[in-house]
Design a protein around this motif. Structure first.
Motif, PDB file in Angstrom:
ATOM      1  N   TYR A 261      71.789  45.077  54.021  1.00 41.87           N
ATOM      2  CA  TYR A 261      72.809  45.004  55.064  1.00 41.87           C
ATOM      3  C   TYR A 261      73.074  43.544  55.390  1.00 41.87           C
ATOM      4  CZ  TYR A 261      72.081  49.994  55.964  1.00 41.87           C
ATOM      5  OH  TYR A 261      71.985  51.364  55.832  1.00 41.87           O
ATOM      6  N   ASN A 262      74.340  43.150  55.378  1.00 38.94           N
ATOM      7  CA  ASN A 262      74.700  41.763  55.658  1.00 38.94           C
ATOM      8  C   ASN A 262      75.685  41.713  56.831  1.00 38.94           C
ATOM      9  OD1 ASN A 262      74.268  39.027  54.009  1.00 38.94           O
ATOM     10  ND2 ASN A 262      76.227  38.953  55.069  1.00 38.94           N
ATOM     11  N   PHE A 263      75.347  40.910  57.837  1.00 36.36           N
ATOM     12  CA  PHE A 263      76.199  40.761  59.013  1.00 36.36           C
ATOM     13  C   PHE A 263      76.545  39.284  59.179  1.00 36.36           C
ATOM     14  CE2 PHE A 263      73.446  44.409  59.557  1.00 36.36           C
ATOM     15  CZ  PHE A 263      74.331  45.414  59.940  1.00 36.36           C
ATOM     16  N   THR A 264      77.804  38.932  58.990  1.00 36.82           N
ATOM     17  CA  THR A 264      78.256  37.554  59.133  1.00 36.82           C
ATOM     18  C   THR A 264      79.037  37.433  60.429  1.00 36.82           C
ATOM     19  OG1 THR A 264      78.438  37.359  56.725  1.00 36.82           O
ATOM     20  CG2 THR A 264      79.505  35.662  58.044  1.00 36.82           C
ATOM     21  N   LEU A 265      78.545  36.602  61.352  1.00 38.59           N
ATOM     22  CA  LEU A 265      79.143  36.464  62.671  1.00 38.59           C
ATOM     23  C   LEU A 265      79.915  35.147  62.782  1.00 38.59           C
ATOM     24  CD1 LEU A 265      76.168  37.910  64.752  1.00 38.59           C
ATOM     25  CD2 LEU A 265      78.185  39.089  63.867  1.00 38.59           C
ATOM     26  N   ASN A 409      84.128  48.122  67.910  1.00 36.26           N
ATOM     27  CA  ASN A 409      82.848  48.824  67.893  1.00 36.26           C
ATOM     28  C   ASN A 409      82.952  50.137  67.113  1.00 36.26           C
ATOM     29  OD1 ASN A 409      80.029  49.293  68.963  1.00 36.26           O
ATOM     30  ND2 ASN A 409      81.067  51.056  69.844  1.00 36.26           N
ATOM     31  N   ALA A 410      84.059  50.846  67.301  1.00 37.65           N
ATOM     32  CA  ALA A 410      84.261  52.094  66.559  1.00 37.65           C
ATOM     33  C   ALA A 410      84.450  51.825  65.068  1.00 37.65           C
ATOM     34  CB  ALA A 410      85.475  52.835  67.120  1.00 37.65           C
ATOM     35  N   PHE A 411      85.152  50.745  64.751  1.00 36.88           N
ATOM     36  CA  PHE A 411      85.411  50.377  63.357  1.00 36.88           C
ATOM     37  C   PHE A 411      84.113  50.056  62.613  1.00 36.88           C
ATOM     38  CE2 PHE A 411      86.437  46.901  60.310  1.00 36.88           C
ATOM     39  CZ  PHE A 411      87.280  47.596  59.465  1.00 36.88           C
ATOM     40  N   SER A 412      83.192  49.392  63.309  1.00 38.60           N
ATOM     41  CA  SER A 412      81.939  48.965  62.666  1.00 38.60           C
ATOM     42  C   SER A 412      80.815  49.978  62.823  1.00 38.60           C
ATOM     43  CB  SER A 412      81.489  47.621  63.253  1.00 38.60           C
ATOM     44  OG  SER A 412      81.279  47.726  64.656  1.00 38.60           O
ATOM     45  N   HIS A 413      81.077  51.064  63.543  1.00 34.40           N
ATOM     46  CA  HIS A 413      80.010  51.990  63.919  1.00 34.40           C
ATOM     47  C   HIS A 413      79.293  52.598  62.718  1.00 34.40           C
ATOM     48  CE1 HIS A 413      77.900  54.926  66.413  1.00 34.40           C
ATOM     49  NE2 HIS A 413      78.259  55.857  65.546  1.00 34.40           N
ATOM     50  N   ILE A 415      78.484  51.387  60.062  1.00 38.41           N
ATOM     51  CA  ILE A 415      77.518  50.458  59.467  1.00 38.41           C
ATOM     52  C   ILE A 415      76.401  50.146  60.456  1.00 38.41           C
ATOM     53  CG2 ILE A 415      77.178  48.147  58.500  1.00 38.41           C
ATOM     54  CD1 ILE A 415      79.966  48.326  57.342  1.00 38.41           C
ATOM     55  N   THR A 416      76.752  49.736  61.677  1.00 40.68           N
ATOM     56  CA  THR A 416      75.710  49.404  62.650  1.00 40.68           C
ATOM     57  C   THR A 416      74.861  50.626  62.994  1.00 40.68           C
ATOM     58  OG1 THR A 416      77.262  49.770  64.491  1.00 40.68           O
ATOM     59  CG2 THR A 416      77.035  47.516  63.652  1.00 40.68           C
ATOM     60  N   ASN A 417      75.480  51.795  63.032  1.00 38.38           N
ATOM     61  CA  ASN A 417      74.736  53.009  63.367  1.00 38.38           C
ATOM     62  C   ASN A 417      73.773  53.422  62.263  1.00 38.38           C
ATOM     63  OD1 ASN A 417      74.439  55.112  65.438  1.00 38.38           O
ATOM     64  ND2 ASN A 417      75.145  56.520  63.849  1.00 38.38           N
ATOM     65  N   ASP A 418      73.955  52.853  61.079  1.00 37.99           N
ATOM     66  CA  ASP A 418      73.089  53.162  59.948  1.00 37.99           C
ATOM     67  C   ASP A 418      71.858  52.268  59.901  1.00 37.99           C
ATOM     68  OD1 ASP A 418      72.680  54.878  57.774  1.00 37.99           O
ATOM     69  OD2 ASP A 418      73.412  53.406  56.348  1.00 37.99           O
ATOM     70  N   VAL A 419      71.788  51.276  60.789  1.00 39.09           N
ATOM     71  CA  VAL A 419      70.623  50.389  60.851  1.00 39.09           C
ATOM     72  C   VAL A 419      69.421  51.195  61.329  1.00 39.09           C
ATOM     73  CG1 VAL A 419      69.634  48.371  62.019  1.00 39.09           C
ATOM     74  CG2 VAL A 419      72.020  48.331  61.222  1.00 39.09           C
ATOM     75  N   GLN A 425      69.672  47.440  65.826  1.00 39.44           N
ATOM     76  CA  GLN A 425      70.969  48.095  65.989  1.00 39.44           C
ATOM     77  C   GLN A 425      71.604  47.703  67.319  1.00 39.44           C
ATOM     78  OE1 GLN A 425      72.140  52.576  67.010  1.00 39.44           O
ATOM     79  NE2 GLN A 425      71.251  52.407  64.950  1.00 39.44           N
ATOM     80  N   GLN A 426      70.825  47.758  68.397  1.00 42.37           N
ATOM     81  CA  GLN A 426      71.347  47.385  69.714  1.00 42.37           C
ATOM     82  C   GLN A 426      71.723  45.909  69.763  1.00 42.37           C
ATOM     83  OE1 GLN A 426      71.839  49.658  72.362  1.00 42.37           O
ATOM     84  NE2 GLN A 426      73.086  47.907  73.000  1.00 42.37           N
ATOM     85  N   HIS A 427      70.889  45.072  69.148  1.00 44.47           N
ATOM     86  CA  HIS A 427      71.157  43.628  69.103  1.00 44.47           C
ATOM     87  C   HIS A 427      72.498  43.348  68.426  1.00 44.47           C
ATOM     88  CE1 HIS A 427      70.261  39.328  68.642  1.00 44.47           C
ATOM     89  NE2 HIS A 427      70.656  39.450  67.393  1.00 44.47           N
TER      90      HIS A 427
END
Length: 438
Positions: A261-265, A409-413, A415-419, A425-427
């Motif tokens: 999983y890759n998250f680029t901020l 948040n809905a668009f990314s859910h 992926i983030t919900n799969d953490v 996930q909360q972070h």
């Protein structure tokens, strides 16, 4: 367009053979032949330009010519206060702190016990896992910046888990990048999970604001052996004083499972992620998921390669982008299915929200299939918020910015919900919400 020859970095590397040999010899390790071979490959290929197929949407040279970067090899000490911003609230984990690729033991809590080997890469160059697997991922040979890293890296992190070894807590690796002058650093890491081993590893970054620009050219090799499982989360937290090319090269063997999983901020002006997975055993499972959230004039390039070599393997890839302001992104995802890789199931999807007036995305999903009994698909979408959905939220008294945050948040859910780690996930959800609400 800038020529290789006019870049101070390239001149440093090629102008003086004596100086070049000294640069390669800095580490004083047992890898001189490997280093020199890699440096010759780098010189033969040259730095990427817009004429290089895999870099035609990313002009790395504009970032290399910003400064006259110095090669930084020595360790730099930092305080506990510097590392504190990387804390993930409530997470019970082991912590490993690397400063410009060097292990800072005073700030680290390393797992210990039978079957666990974790430490500085430079201290393990004679370990069996190192001598067997270092620089063996086949995709690295054609990656010019990975070859530069092989030639010049100073240190990094070595992890090896013996057969049947399971880490009971996640390992949180904190990368600190800092320098008093513009610096070019080359961290190198090798992680080996032997048969039936399992681990969860989280990577985050810290960039002290008062320091000079650091350009990191990092390489990570991972080996996931028979029936082993690795969950790998890479959280790239942005900063104006940082540039990065991050190469991850993984190998999987029979019945193994690899989840990346890759998250680029936001805020880092330039990020390039190269991720390749070679499936060298049958009945493997590979999940590649990512979110890139970019702002200002940020440029994010994700380049992935799923190499299906053996039959009966499954891969699923989903990357999503949210582009604000004048940011731009590149997604190139290639799936290669060899003739022997019958009964492959491989899926890839790239979806994007363009929320800035000048935001832009170049997406290149690619399939190359030589087997005839496969299920493969790829897709790409780019658009803005649904006017109907925005109207629905606004009509219920939700402000425009809050409505956009909810939509992202809905668009990314998915992926983030799969953490798999609730605290992480909360972070991530808090980070994304905070960015959209600012």
């Amino acid at each position: 367009m800038t020529s290789d020859m006019t870049l101070p970095l390239y001149q440093t590397l090629t102008a003086d053979e004596t100086a070049l040999s000294a640069q390669v010899s800095l580490a004083g390790d047992n890898l001189q032949d490997i280093r020199r071979t890699a440096l010759e490959r780098f010189k033969a290929i040259g730095l990427p330009t817009l004429k290089t197929e895999e870099w035609r949407f990313t002009n790395i040279q504009r970032y290399l010519k910003e400064f006259s970067y110095e090669f930084l090899h020595s360790a730099v000490q930092v305080s506990a206060d510097t590392v504190a911003p990387a804390t993930i609230a409530g997470l019970d984990c082991y912590r490993i702190v690397l400063v410009n690729g060097h292990l800072e033991t005073a700030l680290s809590e390393l797992p210990a016990g039978k079957g666990i080997t974790i430490g500085a890469l430079s201290a393990h160059t004679t370990a069996p896992g190192f001598t067997t697997w270092f620089n063996e991922q086949p995709h690295l040979a054609s990656a010019v910046l990975a070859q530069l890293n092989t030639a010049l890296f100073a240190d990094g992190l070595y992890i090896e888990l013996a057969a049947n070894t399971v880490l009971e807590k996640p390992v949180h690796i904190v990368h600190v990048y800092t320098s008093n002058t513009p610096a070019f650093v080359q961290p190198r890491h090798l992680w080996v999970l032997n048969r039936c081993a399992a681990a969860t590893i989280i990577e985050t970054t810290v960039h002290p604001n008062s320091q000079a620009v650091t350009f990191a050219n990092s390489v990570l090799e991972t080996v996931v052996m028979e029936n082993a499982e690795l969950w790998h989360y890479n959280v790239q937290q942005g900063a104006e004083n940082f540039r990065e090319v991050h190469t991850t090269a993984a190998q999987q063997y029979k019945d193994s499972r690899y989840h990346h999983y890759n998250f680029t901020l936001p805020n880092t002006p330039f990020t390039r992620n190269n991720l390749s997975v070679a499936l060298k055993g049958s009945h493997t499972e590979t999940n590649l998921k990512g979110i890139y959230l970019a702002n200002k004039h940020q440029h994010v390039d994700n380049h992935t390669f799923m190499d299906h070599i053996m039959p009966d393997c499954y891969s699923n890839e989903l990357y999503k982008g949210v582009l604000l302001d004048s940011s731009n992104a590149v997604f190139t995802g290639k799936i290669l299915v060899h003739q022997e890789a019958q009964k492959t199931n491989a899926f890839q999807q790239n979806n994007n929200l363009l929320l800035g007036d000048k935001a832009d995305i170049n997406s290149q999903p690619q399939l190359e299939i030589y087997a005839d009994d496969v299920k493969c698909s790829h897709g790409f979408t780019a658009g803005q918020f649904s006017e109907e959905s925005m109207f629905y939220l606004r009509s219920r008294g939700i402000g425009e910015d809050a409505a956009k945050a909810l939509m992202v948040n809905a668009f990314s859910h998915d992926i983030t919900n799969d953490v798999s780690i609730p605290e992480l996930q909360q972070h991530l959800q808090d980070q994304i919400a905070g960015i959209m609400n600012n």
